[in-house]
Motif scaffolding. Sequence first.
Motif, PDB file in Angstrom:
ATOM      1  N   MET A 351      -5.159  57.019  76.702  1.00  0.00           N
ATOM      2  CA  MET A 351      -4.352  57.540  77.808  1.00  0.00           C
ATOM      3  C   MET A 351      -4.454  56.549  78.953  1.00  0.00           C
ATOM      4  O   MET A 351      -5.543  56.069  79.278  1.00  0.00           O
ATOM      5  N   MET A 352      -3.315  56.228  79.570  1.00  0.00           N
ATOM      6  CA  MET A 352      -3.327  55.260  80.667  1.00  0.00           C
ATOM      7  C   MET A 352      -2.225  55.565  81.666  1.00  0.00           C
ATOM      8  O   MET A 352      -1.285  56.321  81.367  1.00  0.00           O
ATOM      9  N   ASN A 353      -2.368  54.988  82.846  1.00  0.00           N
ATOM     10  CA  ASN A 353      -1.324  55.091  83.860  1.00  0.00           C
ATOM     11  C   ASN A 353      -0.316  53.987  83.591  1.00  0.00           C
ATOM     12  O   ASN A 353      -0.640  52.801  83.711  1.00  0.00           O
ATOM     13  N   PRO A 354       0.929  54.328  83.234  1.00  0.00           N
ATOM     14  CA  PRO A 354       1.892  53.284  82.833  1.00  0.00           C
ATOM     15  C   PRO A 354       2.318  52.383  83.988  1.00  0.00           C
ATOM     16  O   PRO A 354       2.771  51.262  83.766  1.00  0.00           O
ATOM     17  N   GLN A 355       2.147  52.856  85.208  1.00  0.00           N
ATOM     18  CA  GLN A 355       2.607  52.078  86.358  1.00  0.00           C
ATOM     19  C   GLN A 355       1.559  51.097  86.864  1.00  0.00           C
ATOM     20  O   GLN A 355       1.893  50.111  87.522  1.00  0.00           O
ATOM     21  N   THR A 356       0.273  51.353  86.567  1.00  0.00           N
ATOM     22  CA  THR A 356      -0.798  50.485  87.067  1.00  0.00           C
ATOM     23  C   THR A 356      -1.583  49.806  85.955  1.00  0.00           C
ATOM     24  O   THR A 356      -2.290  48.824  86.201  1.00  0.00           O
ATOM     25  N   GLY A 357      -1.510  50.341  84.747  1.00  0.00           N
ATOM     26  CA  GLY A 357      -2.292  49.795  83.642  1.00  0.00           C
ATOM     27  C   GLY A 357      -3.696  50.361  83.554  1.00  0.00           C
ATOM     28  O   GLY A 357      -4.458  49.990  82.652  1.00  0.00           O
ATOM     29  N   GLU A 358      -4.085  51.249  84.459  1.00  0.00           N
ATOM     30  CA  GLU A 358      -5.428  51.821  84.429  1.00  0.00           C
ATOM     31  C   GLU A 358      -5.610  52.693  83.186  1.00  0.00           C
ATOM     32  O   GLU A 358      -4.845  53.625  82.960  1.00  0.00           O
ATOM     33  N   VAL A 359      -6.632  52.370  82.402  1.00  0.00           N
ATOM     34  CA  VAL A 359      -6.952  53.183  81.231  1.00  0.00           C
ATOM     35  C   VAL A 359      -7.726  54.399  81.717  1.00  0.00           C
ATOM     36  O   VAL A 359      -8.795  54.272  82.325  1.00  0.00           O
ATOM     37  N   LEU A 360      -7.206  55.587  81.445  1.00  0.00           N
ATOM     38  CA  LEU A 360      -7.818  56.832  81.905  1.00  0.00           C
ATOM     39  C   LEU A 360      -8.812  57.382  80.895  1.00  0.00           C
ATOM     40  O   LEU A 360      -9.814  58.001  81.269  1.00  0.00           O
ATOM     41  N   ALA A 361      -8.522  57.182  79.617  1.00  0.00           N
ATOM     42  CA  ALA A 361      -9.420  57.642  78.555  1.00  0.00           C
ATOM     43  C   ALA A 361      -9.066  56.881  77.284  1.00  0.00           C
ATOM     44  O   ALA A 361      -7.900  56.573  77.046  1.00  0.00           O
ATOM     45  N   MET A 362     -10.075  56.577  76.484  1.00  0.00           N
ATOM     46  CA  MET A 362      -9.840  55.973  75.172  1.00  0.00           C
ATOM     47  C   MET A 362     -10.906  56.513  74.230  1.00  0.00           C
ATOM     48  O   MET A 362     -12.098  56.392  74.485  1.00  0.00           O
ATOM     49  N   SER A 363     -10.450  57.138  73.173  1.00  0.00           N
ATOM     50  CA  SER A 363     -11.376  57.825  72.279  1.00  0.00           C
ATOM     51  C   SER A 363     -11.123  57.419  70.834  1.00  0.00           C
ATOM     52  O   SER A 363      -9.978  57.386  70.377  1.00  0.00           O
ATOM     53  N   GLY A 364     -12.207  57.121  70.144  1.00  0.00           N
ATOM     54  CA  GLY A 364     -12.142  56.865  68.713  1.00  0.00           C
ATOM     55  C   GLY A 364     -13.168  57.739  68.022  1.00  0.00           C
ATOM     56  O   GLY A 364     -14.369  57.484  68.105  1.00  0.00           O
ATOM     57  N   GLN A 365     -12.710  58.780  67.376  1.00  0.00           N
ATOM     58  CA  GLN A 365     -13.616  59.682  66.662  1.00  0.00           C
ATOM     59  C   GLN A 365     -13.647  59.295  65.189  1.00  0.00           C
ATOM     60  O   GLN A 365     -12.606  59.201  64.549  1.00  0.00           O
ATOM     61  N   HIS A 366     -14.856  59.067  64.681  1.00  0.00           N
ATOM     62  CA  HIS A 366     -15.008  58.597  63.304  1.00  0.00           C
ATOM     63  C   HIS A 366     -15.902  59.544  62.517  1.00  0.00           C
ATOM     64  O   HIS A 366     -16.973  59.931  62.982  1.00  0.00           O
ATOM     65  N   TYR A 367     -15.438  59.890  61.302  1.00  0.00           N
ATOM     66  CA  TYR A 367     -16.215  60.768  60.415  1.00  0.00           C
ATOM     67  C   TYR A 367     -16.907  59.927  59.353  1.00  0.00           C
ATOM     68  O   TYR A 367     -16.259  59.222  58.580  1.00  0.00           O
ATOM     69  N   ASP A 368     -18.221  59.996  59.336  1.00  0.00           N
ATOM     70  CA  ASP A 368     -19.042  59.305  58.350  1.00  0.00           C
ATOM     71  C   ASP A 368     -19.300  60.272  57.201  1.00  0.00           C
ATOM     72  O   ASP A 368     -20.166  61.146  57.291  1.00  0.00           O
ATOM     73  N   ARG A 369     -18.538  60.126  56.128  1.00  0.00           N
ATOM     74  CA  ARG A 369     -18.658  61.059  55.007  1.00  0.00           C
ATOM     75  C   ARG A 369     -20.017  60.980  54.318  1.00  0.00           C
ATOM     76  O   ARG A 369     -20.555  61.985  53.875  1.00  0.00           O
ATOM     77  N   GLU A 370     -20.548  59.797  54.230  1.00  0.00           N
ATOM     78  CA  GLU A 370     -21.809  59.621  53.513  1.00  0.00           C
ATOM     79  C   GLU A 370     -22.927  60.448  54.136  1.00  0.00           C
ATOM     80  O   GLU A 370     -23.748  61.033  53.436  1.00  0.00           O
TER      81      GLU A 370
END
Length: 710
Positions: A351-370
């Motif tokens: 998620m970011m502000n399109p007018q300024t380029g400020e990243v508001l949130a960045m999430s990477g959720q990963h499931y480790d099956r092992e």
Amino acid sequence: MGKKKKKRAQLPFRLNILFLFVFLLFSGLILQLGVVQILNGEEAQDKINRTENTVSDIPVPRGKMYDRFGRLVLDNEPVRSITYTPPKRGASAEERLDLAEKLAEFIDIEDAEDEVRERDKKEYWYLLNQKESEDKLSAEEAEDMDVSEQYQAMLDRITDEELAEIEWDDSLLEVIAIKKELDAASELSPHIVKNENVTEEEYAQVSEHLNELTGIDATIDWNRISAVEGTFQDIIGNISTSERGIPSENLEYYLSRGYSRNDRVGTSGLEEQYESVLKGRKEQVEYITDSAGKIVSSEVVTEGQRGNDLMLSIDMELQQAVDKIAREELKTAIEMHPAKNKYMSDALVVMMNPQTGEVLAMSGQHYDRENDEYHNQSYRTLYDAHRPGSAVKGASVLAGLDSGVISPGTVINDTKIKIKDLEKSSYSSSIGHVDEVEALEKSSNVYMFHIAMRLGGEFNYHYGMNSITFNPESFTTMRNYFKQFGLGVETGIDYPYESTGYVGKEPQPGNLMDYAIGQYDTFTTMQLAQYVSTIANDGYRIRPRLVNEVRQPKAKKGELGPVIESFNTDVLNKIVMNEQYLDRVHKGFRKVFTQGTAANHGWAQYSEKYKVAGKTGTAENEVYKDGKKLADTENLSLVGYAPYDDPEVAFAIIVPNNGISNSQYDINHKIGTRIIGKYFELKEERDKEGVNSELSQSEEGEQEAEDKDE
């Protein structure tokens, strides 16, 4: 007759010569003494009293990190530390062993047995049995070796039986482990001997006996401590350990910039990206050494100052909420359809502000099956590239409009395309005749196929043709349009590394058609966020950023320090095309959420209230292992912005390797509706708090930091 004179005894000639020699010798000595005393006396005395001044740098705490509202994100935790500063002339191995034995009386080394290798034991045996060790090497052998080779050869010839003569108990292993640390110290640069779990008693004992422990000091070191444990940590990054210092692969780079070998430096993430800002100004201590090289006194000549602070663009409250939402939806999708979703493991959101380029949130959720565990891996939004599907159709339409292969209002009938053995169609057979706006609204693949064919040179397509006109350079043309939006190039984000995705190598007509619907080249989630932000921002491509400001350390309690540097909006390029074309895409993107492919996926209560616009996407994706295809899956994507008439937030979502159709569990929409709802919920709450909300939160965050320091 007179008396006879008595004859005087004569000294032998040789004895006279001896007396003369002795006389001359003493005369020379007296003369030399006079010269030394009278002419060179002052110089000789200076040599005796000579001392040498050497300046050494002492590390200071690194700068802190705060979120956009001044809430503490990363802090320093003081830890007790035992350090060793070797004398300028160096210390012999015997002296270091003696010092290690003394220091072992006051500190314990945990896991010393694991730290001590066989070589360390041989080196200890060598110190105790130097004569026997030297006898292991003949003079003839030594002639063909340098000193280091001789030493290694002697160590190699120490037998297991000889080592077994020594009782390697815990106390001795501790001594050897301490000596290893002393050996690793650089000249007149404090080296940490122990800084983990140094007890108050150990700290006090060492402090009390410093006069007996030459070069040893009891000081304070700092560890990084997260104030928001469990989120965003991988983006913040890591620093090197005090034991290892600068990583070997970067050693020359840092040494050339005034670092010491055992300095702690950023090794990943923002810690690495902003190393020069966070490192601070070292305290400079002048050591005075005598002629023997021993330190006789020291004085602080430059006060140290901890590193400058970073004010991030991240809204940490939103970040934590997005992490929670993405993880919950990923977990639900996997648990609802474990057999079909057995290859699903990631949910990626920016998620970011399109007018300024400020990243508001960045999430990477990963499931480790092992291990059946879920992890925060936000870096995947920058590192992992996937086929995005129809989410990129806005770029395809703009490429068609600007190149002139279609015009505003151009209508194409969405029916199956067939060219000899090549057949392609849309996901639905009921789309019918559509213009470019409706093609976005209904996600017409066929419309994009026609744009691709026309870019390739084929304007007279008809069903069942044996071949079509195709210029391979059209691939370059299409990709150049996409690059203007940030697709297929670096976004320019302030981070050490980002992927640009996979670029297909076969310029064939069918592949260009696939490219136009997002099923050929791959893109990262951050690239998709920049792409949709560029459309939202009327064609201005803005550099995404994670840091808004650099600030000096706080001026006084309860305040953030003054701003040193502020990062303004950085426009990378402007899409040079008729504004009417962008308006047509805006209109199509808005219809996607009001009556198109997103309308029936939970957006009803959000699309009108928050005026959401954007594009859905589904891409076929094969899963391979060891070159063998395991399964056909789908990547689900979603890009958008809101409000569409004055965008303040843009978002991009990719969930790779979904094993079920979109209608069974539309995880991309479930994540999308929840994060947009949360963004505006938080915004409304802050608007109610008034214009001083940011200041009050900054003070609150700084107060928490002060409390930790105390």
